[in-house]
Design an enzyme around this catalytic site. Structure first.
Site, PDB file in Angstrom:
ATOM      1  N   LYS A   1     -11.055  -1.944  15.072  1.00  0.00           N
ATOM      2  CA  LYS A   1     -11.417  -0.521  14.935  1.00  0.00           C
ATOM      3  C   LYS A   1     -12.913  -0.316  15.165  1.00  0.00           C
ATOM      4  O   LYS A   1     -13.315   0.700  15.746  1.00  0.00           O
ATOM      5  CB  LYS A   1     -11.017   0.013  13.551  1.00  0.00           C
ATOM      6  CG  LYS A   1      -9.524   0.173  13.368  1.00  0.00           C
ATOM      7  CD  LYS A   1      -8.968   1.367  14.156  1.00  0.00           C
ATOM      8  CE  LYS A   1      -7.477   1.501  13.916  1.00  0.00           C
ATOM      9  NZ  LYS A   1      -6.679   1.671  15.113  1.00  0.00           N
TER      10      LYS A   1
ATOM     11  N   LYS B   1       0.525  -3.943  21.032  1.00  0.00           N
ATOM     12  CA  LYS B   1       1.690  -3.298  20.431  1.00  0.00           C
ATOM     13  C   LYS B   1       1.722  -1.809  20.758  1.00  0.00           C
ATOM     14  O   LYS B   1       0.705  -1.213  21.114  1.00  0.00           O
ATOM     15  CB  LYS B   1       1.664  -3.502  18.911  1.00  0.00           C
ATOM     16  CG  LYS B   1       0.631  -2.666  18.191  1.00  0.00           C
ATOM     17  CD  LYS B   1       0.906  -2.599  16.699  1.00  0.00           C
ATOM     18  CE  LYS B   1      -0.010  -1.575  16.042  1.00  0.00           C
ATOM     19  NZ  LYS B   1       0.612  -0.398  15.519  1.00  0.00           N
TER      20      LYS B   1
ATOM     21  N   LYS C   1       0.364   4.743  18.179  1.00  0.00           N
ATOM     22  CA  LYS C   1       0.091   6.172  18.339  1.00  0.00           C
ATOM     23  C   LYS C   1      -1.270   6.414  18.956  1.00  0.00           C
ATOM     24  O   LYS C   1      -1.466   7.366  19.698  1.00  0.00           O
ATOM     25  CB  LYS C   1       0.033   6.847  16.964  1.00  0.00           C
ATOM     26  CG  LYS C   1       1.317   7.040  16.271  1.00  0.00           C
ATOM     27  CD  LYS C   1       1.060   7.948  15.063  1.00  0.00           C
ATOM     28  CE  LYS C   1       1.789   7.441  13.842  1.00  0.00           C
ATOM     29  NZ  LYS C   1       1.024   6.531  13.020  1.00  0.00           N
TER      30      LYS C   1
HETATM   31  P1  ADP Z   1       0.170   3.314  14.530  1.00  0.00           P
HETATM   32  O1  ADP Z   1      -0.375   1.928  14.699  1.00  0.00           O
HETATM   33  O2  ADP Z   1       1.083   3.702  15.614  1.00  0.00           O
HETATM   34  O3  ADP Z   1      -0.892   4.348  14.224  1.00  0.00           O
HETATM   35  P2  ADP Z   1       0.650   3.134  11.707  1.00  0.00           P
HETATM   36  O4  ADP Z   1      -0.569   2.285  11.596  1.00  0.00           O
HETATM   37  O5  ADP Z   1       0.663   4.465  11.046  1.00  0.00           O
HETATM   38  O6  ADP Z   1       1.070   3.289  13.232  1.00  0.00           O
HETATM   39  O7  ADP Z   1       1.871   2.265  11.167  1.00  0.00           O
HETATM   40  C1  ADP Z   1       3.003   2.821  10.526  1.00  0.00           C
HETATM   41  C2  ADP Z   1       4.067   1.770  10.363  1.00  0.00           C
HETATM   42  O8  ADP Z   1       4.650   1.464  11.623  1.00  0.00           O
HETATM   43  C3  ADP Z   1       3.544   0.439   9.802  1.00  0.00           C
HETATM   44  O9  ADP Z   1       4.549  -0.107   8.990  1.00  0.00           O
HETATM   45  C4  ADP Z   1       3.370  -0.395  11.027  1.00  0.00           C
HETATM   46  O10 ADP Z   1       3.464  -1.780  10.749  1.00  0.00           O
HETATM   47  C5  ADP Z   1       4.541   0.066  11.874  1.00  0.00           C
HETATM   48  N1  ADP Z   1       4.265  -0.113  13.304  1.00  0.00           N
HETATM   49  C6  ADP Z   1       3.306   0.514  14.032  1.00  0.00           C
HETATM   50  N2  ADP Z   1       3.351   0.109  15.304  1.00  0.00           N
HETATM   51  C7  ADP Z   1       4.360  -0.797  15.400  1.00  0.00           C
HETATM   52  C8  ADP Z   1       4.910  -1.569  16.463  1.00  0.00           C
HETATM   53  N3  ADP Z   1       4.441  -1.459  17.693  1.00  0.00           N
HETATM   54  N4  ADP Z   1       5.943  -2.398  16.188  1.00  0.00           N
HETATM   55  C9  ADP Z   1       6.458  -2.504  14.939  1.00  0.00           C
HETATM   56  N5  ADP Z   1       5.980  -1.800  13.889  1.00  0.00           N
HETATM   57  C10 ADP Z   1       4.953  -0.955  14.107  1.00  0.00           C
END
Ligand code: ADP
Length: 327
Positions: A114, A194, A197
């Site tokens: 980050k 991965k 969002k």
């Molecule tokens: P993002 O990274 O998309 O902003 P968040 O950090 O809000 O998402 O994560 C919300 C949930 O979704 C967490 O439990 C995270 O581990 C899961 N998550 C986010 N991206 C993935 C992914 N690509 N594969 C599996 N789980 C994910």
């Protein structure tokens, strides 16, 4: 007493397939298991750790809650709430930060990523993210946390803080474990890292229509479609992983066999994958349309969830203050 479960999704945008397969599916499974008491939140406070727009946050916290409802989180079975409605999370985070070292937080890969992404925004809130996440979990004495594999380092921090706090203050926090699903790591459509969002071009939103889905899947990078061995990482491996998660492992094996013999046609694979994703999202999208037609219901869920969550959190904090010499 039932074991508690806590999970959350940041209010940084609408839910994507990674959030659904990696986190929400696990949440649904545990919600229907009588052994557990489940608490699921919109992690709106965590949104402040990176630059954000106030207006977007105001909208997103509600939208994420609606996404939860549409995905099948049932307020009759789970406590569904907005994190900022329960200020005890922040209070416990402050107490926990007194046993968390700066060096430990600075060395986390998520923190380094980050800072690289937002060099101008190297803030205390960002450094404190894992401490607040530990507080989110420990304030409910949750033992199980359905989240994707990317969150494992943060859970390790939560366990360490729980241990240290218990030793120093005679509290009784459990050491929370991750509840993993088959989709614990959903790869990015762009072929690198991965699905997230915050990375445009990486994700499939749960609200995408068929046309958008096709466009997104078609834009995923590939190769010539034929070779002596199937790639184990990179864009093609990612595409096949998505096929496995959505269409099943058999389909993936068929494509892999073709790859090393006649060759595959990515146009066909992608069209079929987009169709399959759309079909799997249809019930979610239909339910979402019903929910947004009833804003009063959403308001009620938010109000009720806050009351239920606060009750548990307040009891924890009363005990913690006592033990710290503050009560
Ligand atoms: P993002 O990274 O998309 O902003 P968040 O950090 O809000 O998402 O994560 C919300 C949930 O979704 C967490 O439990 C995270 O581990 C899961 N998550 C986010 N991206 C993935 C992914 N690509 N594969 C599996 N789980 C994910």
């Amino acid at each position: 007493m039932k074991k508690r479960v806590l999970s959350g999704i940041r209010a940084t945008g609408r839910l994507h397939l990674g959030n659904y397969l990696g986190a929400v599916k696990g949440m649904l499974e545990l919600q229907d298991d009588q052994e557990y008491e489940t608490l699921y939140m919109v992690a709106d406070l965590h949104t402040l750790t990176t630059p954000y727009s106030v207006e977007e946050l105001r909208q997103n916290r509600r939208e994420v809650l609606i996404d939860y409802l549409a995905a099948g989180i049932d307020p009759e079975k789970s406590v569904l709430f907005l994190q900022a409605d329960v200020c005890e999370h922040l209070e416990l985070a402050y107490y926990l930060s007194s046993v968390a070292t700066i060096a430990r937080m600075q060395h986390l890969p998520t923190f380094k990523d980050k800072v690289k992404q937002y060099p101008e925004h190297n803030t205390m809130a960002l450094l404190n993210y894992p401490v607040l996440m530990a507080a989110d979990i420990l304030v409910y004495q949750a033992e199980l946390v359905p989240v994707g594999i990317d969150q494992e380092p943060h859970l390790e921090v939560a366990r360490q803080l729980a241990r240290k706090f218990n030793q120093m203050y005679d509290t009784n926090f459990p050491e929370p474990q991750r509840f993993a699903t088959k989709g614990e790591y959903v790869p990015s459509l762009s072929g690198e890292g991965k699905m997230s969002k915050s990375v445009p071009g990486s994700y499939i939103s749960l609200t995408d229509d068929l046309q958008t889905l096709r466009k997104r899947v078609m834009s995923a990078p590939t190769d010539s479609g034929q070779g002596a061995a199937v790639p184990q990482d990179g864009p093609v491996a990612n595409l096949f992983k998505l096929v496995e998660l959505v269409q099943g492992v058999e389909r993936r094996r068929e494509y892999e066999a073709q790859y090393t013999s006649t060759g595959v046609r990515y146009g066909d694979i992608k069209a079929e994958l987009a169709e399959a994703i759309f079909e799997s999202l249809r019930p979610f999208q239909e339910k979402r349309a019903e929910i947004i037609a009833d804003p009063g219901y959403v308001d009620q869920v938010i109000t009720d969830g806050a009351v239920k969550a606060r009750k548990i959190a307040a009891a924890t904090l009363a005990d913690v203050r006592q033990k710290l010499g503050l009560g």
